[in-house]
Design a protein around this motif. Structure first.
Motif, mmCIF file in Angstrom:
data_model
loop_
_atom_site.group_PDB
_atom_site.id
_atom_site.type_symbol
_atom_site.label_atom_id
_atom_site.label_comp_id
_atom_site.label_asym_id
_atom_site.label_seq_id
_atom_site.Cartn_x
_atom_site.Cartn_y
_atom_site.Cartn_z
ATOM 1 N N UNK A 190 -71.694 102.585 -129.947
ATOM 2 C CA UNK A 190 -71.016 103.850 -129.674
ATOM 3 C C UNK A 190 -71.732 105.032 -130.327
ATOM 4 N N UNK A 191 -72.039 104.919 -131.602
ATOM 5 C CA UNK A 191 -72.680 106.037 -132.309
ATOM 6 C C UNK A 191 -74.088 106.304 -131.775
ATOM 7 N N UNK A 192 -74.840 105.263 -131.523
ATOM 8 C CA UNK A 192 -76.200 105.402 -130.989
ATOM 9 C C UNK A 192 -76.174 106.076 -129.619
ATOM 10 N N UNK A 193 -75.232 105.648 -128.789
ATOM 11 C CA UNK A 193 -75.097 106.211 -127.446
ATOM 12 C C UNK A 193 -74.697 107.679 -127.527
ATOM 13 N N UNK A 194 -73.802 107.995 -128.453
ATOM 14 C CA UNK A 194 -73.352 109.379 -128.631
ATOM 15 C C UNK A 194 -74.533 110.289 -128.981
ATOM 16 N N UNK A 195 -75.380 109.838 -129.873
ATOM 17 C CA UNK A 195 -76.553 110.629 -130.264
ATOM 18 C C UNK A 195 -77.474 110.882 -129.081
ATOM 19 N N UNK A 196 -77.534 109.918 -128.185
ATOM 20 C CA UNK A 196 -78.442 110.007 -127.045
ATOM 21 C C UNK A 196 -77.965 110.974 -125.962
ATOM 22 N N UNK A 197 -76.649 111.048 -125.732
ATOM 23 C CA UNK A 197 -76.187 111.812 -124.563
ATOM 24 C C UNK A 197 -75.381 113.072 -124.862
ATOM 25 N N UNK A 198 -74.804 113.190 -126.048
ATOM 26 C CA UNK A 198 -73.910 114.319 -126.303
ATOM 27 C C UNK A 198 -74.651 115.572 -126.755
ATOM 28 N N UNK A 199 -74.202 116.707 -126.236
ATOM 29 C CA UNK A 199 -74.711 118.002 -126.679
ATOM 30 C C UNK A 199 -74.097 118.311 -128.048
ATOM 31 N N UNK A 200 -74.585 119.332 -128.728
ATOM 32 C CA UNK A 200 -73.984 119.691 -130.024
ATOM 33 C C UNK A 200 -72.478 119.987 -129.942
ATOM 34 N N UNK A 201 -72.050 120.716 -128.918
ATOM 35 C CA UNK A 201 -70.614 121.020 -128.777
ATOM 36 C C UNK A 201 -69.802 119.752 -128.526
ATOM 37 N N UNK A 202 -70.327 118.863 -127.695
ATOM 38 C CA UNK A 202 -69.632 117.607 -127.416
ATOM 39 C C UNK A 202 -69.572 116.741 -128.671
ATOM 40 N N UNK A 203 -70.627 116.766 -129.468
ATOM 41 C CA UNK A 203 -70.669 115.981 -130.705
ATOM 42 C C UNK A 203 -69.592 116.420 -131.683
ATOM 43 N N UNK A 204 -69.337 117.714 -131.736
ATOM 44 C CA UNK A 204 -68.278 118.229 -132.613
ATOM 45 C C UNK A 204 -66.930 117.622 -132.217
ATOM 46 N N UNK A 205 -66.651 117.613 -130.930
ATOM 47 C CA UNK A 205 -65.394 117.025 -130.437
ATOM 48 C C UNK A 205 -65.376 115.531 -130.727
ATOM 49 N N UNK A 206 -66.476 114.845 -130.427
ATOM 50 C CA UNK A 206 -66.580 113.401 -130.624
ATOM 51 C C UNK A 206 -66.287 113.018 -132.075
ATOM 52 N N UNK A 207 -66.795 113.779 -133.015
ATOM 53 C CA UNK A 207 -66.622 113.463 -134.438
ATOM 54 C C UNK A 207 -65.187 113.631 -134.920
ATOM 55 N N UNK A 208 -64.357 114.327 -134.153
ATOM 56 C CA UNK A 208 -62.945 114.474 -134.529
ATOM 57 C C UNK A 208 -62.101 113.290 -134.055
ATOM 58 N N UNK A 209 -62.651 112.470 -133.179
ATOM 59 C CA UNK A 209 -61.913 111.318 -132.634
ATOM 60 C C UNK A 209 -61.979 110.168 -133.633
ATOM 61 N N UNK A 210 -60.824 109.656 -134.014
ATOM 62 C CA UNK A 210 -60.778 108.576 -135.003
ATOM 63 C C UNK A 210 -60.545 107.205 -134.373
#
Length: 120
Positions: A20-40
């Motif tokens: 999950x984390x590796x995939x997130x780094x590959x496809x998410x933009x900076x704005x999307x990453x901010x949202x992603x990091x709030x999901x627990x």
């Protein structure tokens, strides 16, 4: 007037196998990453990623070959105040985009319609 349509179906297990984390780094933009990091919740992280990936793949299909310089991070799939997804990208500035994303326990799917702004 419709320019193009695109759809994509993603198996959640495929993303899980990559990580999950590796995939997130590959496809998410900076704005999307901010949202992603709030999901627990891990399942919610997975469905978030799968939905974004399906949407970006659907966008690539909308552009057919495109100019072959775009990558996943060039397209941002964000949510408005009502939770509805929308697209931000230099590639869609002159277009009106319509997007829907949904998922089950196994799959995520996205459907996109791009239309020319001057015909609205």
């Amino acid at each position: 007037m419709i320019k193009s349509i695109g759809t994509d179906l993603v198996k959640l297990e495929r993303i899980k196998e990559i990580g999950i984390e590796k995939f997130a780094e590959r496809i998410l933009s900076p704005k999307e990453s901010v949202v992603f990091k709030t999901i627990t919740n891990e399942l919610r992280k997975l469905t978030f990623l799968a939905g974004r990936f399906a949407a970006k793949e659907a966008l690539f299909k909308c552009f057919k070959k495109g100019d072959l310089t775009a990558n996943y991070k060039d397209f941002e799939i964000l949510n408005d105040e009502n939770g509805a997804p929308y697209i931000e990208s230099k590639y869609t500035k002159e277009l009106i985009s319509h997007i829907t994303i949904t998922h089950t326990e196994e799959f995520a799917i996205a459907f996109i319609v791009l239309e020319y702004a001057e015909y609205k």
